[in-house]
Design an enzyme around this catalytic site. Structure first.
Site, PDB file in Angstrom:
ATOM      1  N   SER B 148       4.685  -3.293   2.147  1.00  0.00           N
ATOM      2  CA  SER B 148       4.556  -2.603   3.434  1.00  0.00           C
ATOM      3  C   SER B 148       4.798  -1.115   3.189  1.00  0.00           C
ATOM      4  CB  SER B 148       5.601  -3.135   4.422  1.00  0.00           C
ATOM      5  OG  SER B 148       5.746  -2.269   5.531  1.00  0.00           O
ATOM      6  N   TYR B 161      13.910  -5.980   6.423  1.00  0.00           N
ATOM      7  CA  TYR B 161      12.475  -6.042   6.152  1.00  0.00           C
ATOM      8  C   TYR B 161      12.107  -5.091   5.010  1.00  0.00           C
ATOM      9  CZ  TYR B 161       7.426  -5.960   7.082  1.00  0.00           C
ATOM     10  OH  TYR B 161       6.054  -6.058   6.970  1.00  0.00           O
ATOM     11  N   ALA B 162      12.609  -3.860   5.072  1.00  0.00           N
ATOM     12  CA  ALA B 162      12.299  -2.865   4.044  1.00  0.00           C
ATOM     13  C   ALA B 162      12.777  -3.332   2.670  1.00  0.00           C
ATOM     14  CB  ALA B 162      12.943  -1.531   4.404  1.00  0.00           C
ATOM     15  N   LYS B 165      10.458  -5.961   1.326  1.00  0.00           N
ATOM     16  CA  LYS B 165       9.141  -5.442   0.925  1.00  0.00           C
ATOM     17  C   LYS B 165       9.235  -4.516  -0.289  1.00  0.00           C
ATOM     18  CE  LYS B 165       6.708  -7.726   3.867  1.00  0.00           C
ATOM     19  NZ  LYS B 165       5.731  -8.734   3.379  1.00  0.00           N
ATOM     20  N   ILE B 194      -0.853  -2.336  11.468  1.00  0.00           N
ATOM     21  CA  ILE B 194      -2.144  -2.863  11.906  1.00  0.00           C
ATOM     22  C   ILE B 194      -1.934  -3.712  13.152  1.00  0.00           C
ATOM     23  CG2 ILE B 194      -3.075  -2.823   9.576  1.00  0.00           C
ATOM     24  CD1 ILE B 194      -2.755  -5.826   9.498  1.00  0.00           C
TER      25      ILE B 194
END
Lengths: 72, 257
Positions: B148, B161-162, B165, B194
């Site tokens: 990401s 999340y970071a 990823k 997106i």
């Protein structure tokens, strides 16, 4: 849960000092009431009270009391 | 006419196939001629997807799987391989969960869950794929992970999340070196924002102008799932046969600033 205990929980969520919040306070007047706090609020209310707050409900909160009212 | 991105003769595993990037990737890979093993927690979504594929190209097998149950993955792959009747040449780990939480609200359990699904499951899938019983050793294999922009740059309320990823990028580079002896390439795509169900869910947590702010962060505006699927298909195809260990920032210019 008593109001005092709820306020303590909110103070932890807001990351403010103990006793810093009272029910009459306007949320817009609290510097710490930012997007980080709003996200933390969603997690806290779900974990402690089993409720999922929506973005619309968060936007509707004007005072600390408004938040206390959903903490049931 | 030669199609350098043809996937005919290739058999590809795609996780998170029922929606978003995974679904778009599945549809594109099918159109390019691949046989598919589609995995997702959402069985109804998988059935809908399978029914929508017109049956004129490769074989499509679906399996409902909970990637949080890491121990179940190996059996699912083995069983599906028997049904498909061949080993695999590609793996795309699209499945993942968001985690929009400030540090103060992040529990150890929540962090571990994000890491388990987004990162560890990818590792387990790669292990299954790269085994001699998983990968078609007569052909060059290709693994594509999904990182990401937030695995590359920082953002608030996103540490779990970071981390998951960013770890994908480390996994990509390490496995690219380790698996070259098995004729397997490993690359990753780092998408920007997106329009997917995941992004819409995150948007609903913020103010109305959140979507506008996100768009402003991308010189080319919001992306679409097909933008990511196109690059994944390239990485699965022979057109990328000399590409491994790479991180493709498919982000409308987000990380160029």
């Amino acid at each position: 849960m008593s109001e005092k205990e709820k306020l303590a929980l909110l103070e932890e969520t807001f990351d403010v000092d103990e006793g810093a919040l009272n029910p009459e306070m306007l949320l817009n007047d609290i510097d710490e009431y930012d997007s980080m706090t709003k996200l933390s609020l969603i997690v806290m209310v779900e974990e402690e009270f089993g409720k999922k707050l929506t973005g619309a409900e968060i936007k509707g909160f004007k005072t600390v009391q408004d938040i206390l009212n959903v903490m049931v | 006419m030669i199609n350098p991105m043809s996937l005919e003769g290739k058999s590809i595993i795609i996780t998170g196939a029922a929606s978003g990037i995974g679904r778009e990737c599945a549809e594109l890979c099918y159109a390019l001629g691949a046989n598919l093993l589609l995995l997702d927690l959402n069985k109804d979504g998988l059935l809908t997807l399978k029914d929508s594929l017109d049956g004129s190209n490769g074989s499509v097998i679906i399996r409902e799987v909970d990637l949080e149950n890491l121990d179940s993955i190996k059996g699912v792959i083995a069983d599906a391989k028997n049904e498909l009747g061949c080993s695999f040449t590609g793996l795309v780990h699209c499945a993942g969960i968001p985690s929009v939480l400030p540090l103060r609200a992040l529990s150890n359990e929540q962090f571990e869950r994000v890491m388990r699904i987004n990162t560890e499951a990818g590792l387990v899938l790669a292990k299954c794929f790269s085994s001699n019983s998983g990968h078609d050793t007569s052909k060059q294999g290709s693994i594509v992970f999904i990182s990401s922009v937030y695995g590359v740059v920082g953002s608030a309320a996103n540490v779990a999340y970071a981390t998951s990823k960013a770890a994908i990028i480390g996994m990509t580079k390490s496995l690219a070196i380790e698996l070259v002896k098995k004729n397997i390439r490993v690359n990753c795509v780092a998408p920007g924002f997106i329009k997917t169900k995941m992004a819409n869910g995150i948007s609903s947590l913020f103010d109305n102008d959140y979507s506008d702010k996100i768009e402003e962060m991308h010189p080319l505006g919001w992306g679409e799932a097909i933008d990511i699927a196109n690059v994944i298909a390239f990485l699965l195809s022979d057109a990328s046969k000399w590409t491994t260990g790479a991180v493709f920032n498919v982000d409308g210019g987000f990380t160029a600033q």
